[in-house]
Design a protein around this motif. Structure first.
Motif: not given
Length: 467
Positions: A163, A166-167, A300-301, A303-304, A367, A370, A373
């Motif tokens: 995670g 991926t973030g 997004l970051v 959320g990942c 979010f 995410g 991930s």
């Protein structure tokens, strides 16, 4: 120690693990920035500067410009398979470093190349060539990074590790929006300067970032799993990709479907929406669309990383329902709100309340994006360790090449029919990802196949004893 234990030892994150994760995530940020910065300048740079005027104005200009973006994806399988082969035979770290070097050089060259006005048709051709080279590089980077971190991460922090990585990769989108927004702010009173020369700055910075990342990866160590396989001489005895195709076809199919969901979510939800939907369809000011994209990328970051943490606590099936389901709900609200309060293909001056609403809804959708991930979390455990790089790279990159090449054209066609076109596409891939998550190989990993064989053997023994 068994192979599975080597991959996911029962321990907490050590200081060395944290350093590895941080450097890998930072490198992913810098490399993915290089790859996506092109998408952020399609409307303002690529179409007006690299295409003839009569082509740039129509739908074919959209298809060519976004096709140039997709060209990078078409090159992924070749670069990915070559680097994965050597990653499974010579080591993860070497290919992990090579991929980012291969990304930095063409990014720098895009920033220095002449435009259509100077060299004519050679300009778009060179642009496509550089995009292909970038695609070959990212084809080795993404699977290699996930395998690298999966093999470094303790079992109870497996989701967190992937995670965070991926973030970090998604952070490349955030960095892209940040730098492009900075260019817009700096040259707000001289917009002509952007198309004259300032558009080159993000690409040149990206090339420099990439070379910095090459240096940083010198400080990473080879994964303990690869070191153990090399020590025990348990590396693949045949060409890894041959083993993948012969013995792991179902894992390839599942990984391909998950990749379809991942690629569509990122391409349409995060990259395509600010440029083509907010700016292209609804005529929102480019600076506002970049701010919207920046906020969505921040979310997004977060959320990942959150999805990775929840994976460790709730496990795959539950967290898939929460995050992919959340994407369905929030995308519905966001795109339907746009179509209800704004007029398509017109210049829309947003009131303060409308602006806040649009940005807030887009951030919430970002979010739940995410959920991207989760595909690498599932995919990295579907393949045996001695062919994991090749297995993931082959299926991930082939799927990315196929679906990302057609996705922009499909999305543009859907938007011609309905302003909810992007939402409909996102609904489909989200439901697909949830369905895959419930397949044992996806939520248990390659050990599920071993358990299935053992259950069959026990059943056969039981039946023979009854007779």
């Amino acid at each position: 120690m068994t192979t599975s234990e080597a991959i996911q030892p029962e321990k907490s994150l050590t200081r060395e693990d944290k350093k590895t994760l941080s450097l890998a995530a930072l490198g992913g940020t810098l490399e993915f920035y290089d790859f996506v910065i092109y998408a952020l300048y399609i409307e303002t740079v690529v179409k007006p500067l690299f295409l003839p005027a009569d082509l740039a104005a129509g739908i074919w200009g959209d298809i060519f410009a976004w096709g140039g973006f997709a060209a990078g994806y078409l090159a992924r399988p070749i670069g990915g398979m070559v680097m994965a082969h050597f990653g499974d035979t010579l080591g993860r770290k070497k290919m992990f470093t090579l991929s980012i070097f291969m990304m930095a050089i063409p990014t720098l060259l895009i920033g220095l190349m002449p435009t259509y006005a100077t060299i004519g048709i050679a300009a778009p051709i060179l642009l496509i060539v550089f995009r292909v080279l970038q695609g070959a590089a990212i084809g080795g980077e993404m699977p290699g990074a996930w395998v690298f971190i999966a093999e470094h991460s303790p079992k109870k922090h497996y989701g967190l590790g992937i995670g965070v990585l991926t973030g970090g990769i998604a952070g490349g989108i955030l960095l892209g929006f940040s730098i492009s927004l900075s260019i817009d702010v700096i040259y707000a009173d001289n917009r002509a300067a952007i198309t004259d020369y300032a558009w080159r700055i993000p690409f040149i910075i990206g090339g420099i970032f990439g070379l910095v990342a090459v240096y940083l990866r010198r400080f990473l160590s080879e994964t303990p799993v690869f070191q153990e396989m090399a020590k025990n001489k348990s590396l693949s005895k045949e060409i890894p990709i041959v083993t993948v195709v012969k013995k792991h076809r179902f894992a390839c199919v599942l990984t391909g479907l998950l990749t379809w969901s991942l690629s569509t979510t990122i391409m349409l939800g995060i990259l395509f929406t600010p440029v083509k939907v907010l700016q292209g369809i609804y005529g929102i000011d480019p600076m506002i669309t970049r701010i919207s994209g920046l906020i969505a990328a921040v979310c997004l970051v977060i959320g990942c990383i959150t999805a990775g943490i929840f994976e460790d606590k709730l496990k795959t099936r539950k967290v898939s329902i929460v995050f992919w389901g959340g994407l369905i709900v929030t995308s519905t609200i966001f795109y339907s709100t746009l179509s209800s309060v704004l007029t398509p293909y017109a210049s829309n001056a947003l009131s303060q309340s409308t602006l806040i609403t649009v940005i807030a809804l887009y951030g919430i959708m970002g979010f739940f994006a995410g959920c991207t991930s989760l595909p690498p979390i599932m995919a990295t455990r579907m393949f045996l360790p001695n062919i994991s790089f090749s297995g993931l790279s082959f299926s991930y990159n082939l799927s990315y090449a196929i679906f990302s090449a057609i996705t922009p054209a499909v999305a543009i066609a859907l938007l011609k029919i309905t302003p909810m076109g992007v939402a409909y596409y996102l609904w489909f891939v989200a439901m697909l990802a949830i369905a895959v998550a419930f397949i044992p190989l996806a939520h248990k990993g390659w050990t599920a196949e071993s358990e299935s064989i053992l259950d069959d053997q026990n059943s056969a023994l039981s039946n023979s004893s009854l007779t």
